[in-house]
Write a protein that holds these residues in place. Structure first.
Motif, mmCIF file in Angstrom:
data_model
loop_
_atom_site.group_PDB
_atom_site.id
_atom_site.type_symbol
_atom_site.label_atom_id
_atom_site.label_comp_id
_atom_site.label_asym_id
_atom_site.label_seq_id
_atom_site.Cartn_x
_atom_site.Cartn_y
_atom_site.Cartn_z
ATOM 1 N N TRP A 1 0.965 -0.904 0.194
ATOM 2 C CA TRP A 1 -0.021 0.030 0.573
ATOM 3 C C TRP A 1 0.690 0.874 -0.291
ATOM 4 N N LYS A 2 2.102 1.245 0.246
ATOM 5 C CA LYS A 2 2.722 2.426 0.461
ATOM 6 C C LYS A 2 3.573 2.551 -0.393
ATOM 7 N N LEU A 3 3.934 1.209 -1.571
ATOM 8 C CA LEU A 3 4.330 2.390 -2.455
ATOM 9 C C LEU A 3 2.791 2.668 -3.257
ATOM 10 N N HIS A 4 2.012 2.090 -3.235
ATOM 11 C CA HIS A 4 0.805 2.480 -4.954
ATOM 12 C C HIS A 4 0.365 4.517 -3.846
ATOM 13 N N GLY A 5 0.725 4.530 -2.829
ATOM 14 C CA GLY A 5 0.740 5.933 -2.340
ATOM 15 C C GLY A 5 -0.587 5.645 -1.169
ATOM 16 N N ILE A 6 -0.414 4.492 -0.792
ATOM 17 C CA ILE A 6 -0.849 4.929 0.190
ATOM 18 C C ILE A 6 -0.614 4.862 1.557
#
Length: 122
Positions: free
Chosen positions: A100-105
């Motif tokens: 999710w961090k990789l997806h901007g979350i």
């Protein structure tokens, strides 16, 4: 977080106002947390068991992905307190957080039970 085709626990299916599809929960903790989200004024809608697409480790799902009033997404993984110290649980939570961090979350956290009720930590 669980395997995509998880069959280890009883699935409870129900319709909830803010859930975008049939709300399928696999634990009492996830069930209770979806009720809290449905009652929260900060949450517009949510999805359960969201597939982490393209994950190298296999096909896994996140327990809850919710859209907040400000339009940002919030991700929560429901984990029984007695499983928090298991190496596999830690590995799966790390995979979810990194995905999710990789997806901007950035609003990612876990939900654990506290004295029989859902308690959010993030």
């Amino acid at each position: 977080m669980r395997k995509k085709d998880f069959r280890g626990a009883k699935c409870v299916k129900r319709y909830i106002e803010k859930c975008e599809d049939v709300c399928k929960t696999y634990s009492p903790l996830q069930y209770d947390f979806t009720d809290l989200l449905n009652e929260s004024e900060d949450i517009i809608s949510f999805r359960c068991n969201v597939l982490l697409e393209g994950l190298a480790e296999g096909e896994y799902t996140s327990d809850i992905v919710a859209t907040k009033q400000d339009g940002n997404l919030m991700v929560r993984e429901c984990v029984d307190r007695n499983k928090l110290t298991r190496p596999l649980t830690a590995k799966m939570l790390d995979m979810s957080r990194d995905y999710w961090k990789l997806h901007g979350i950035i609003d990612w956290g876990i939900v654990i039970e506290k004295e029989g009720a859902a308690d959010e930590e993030g």
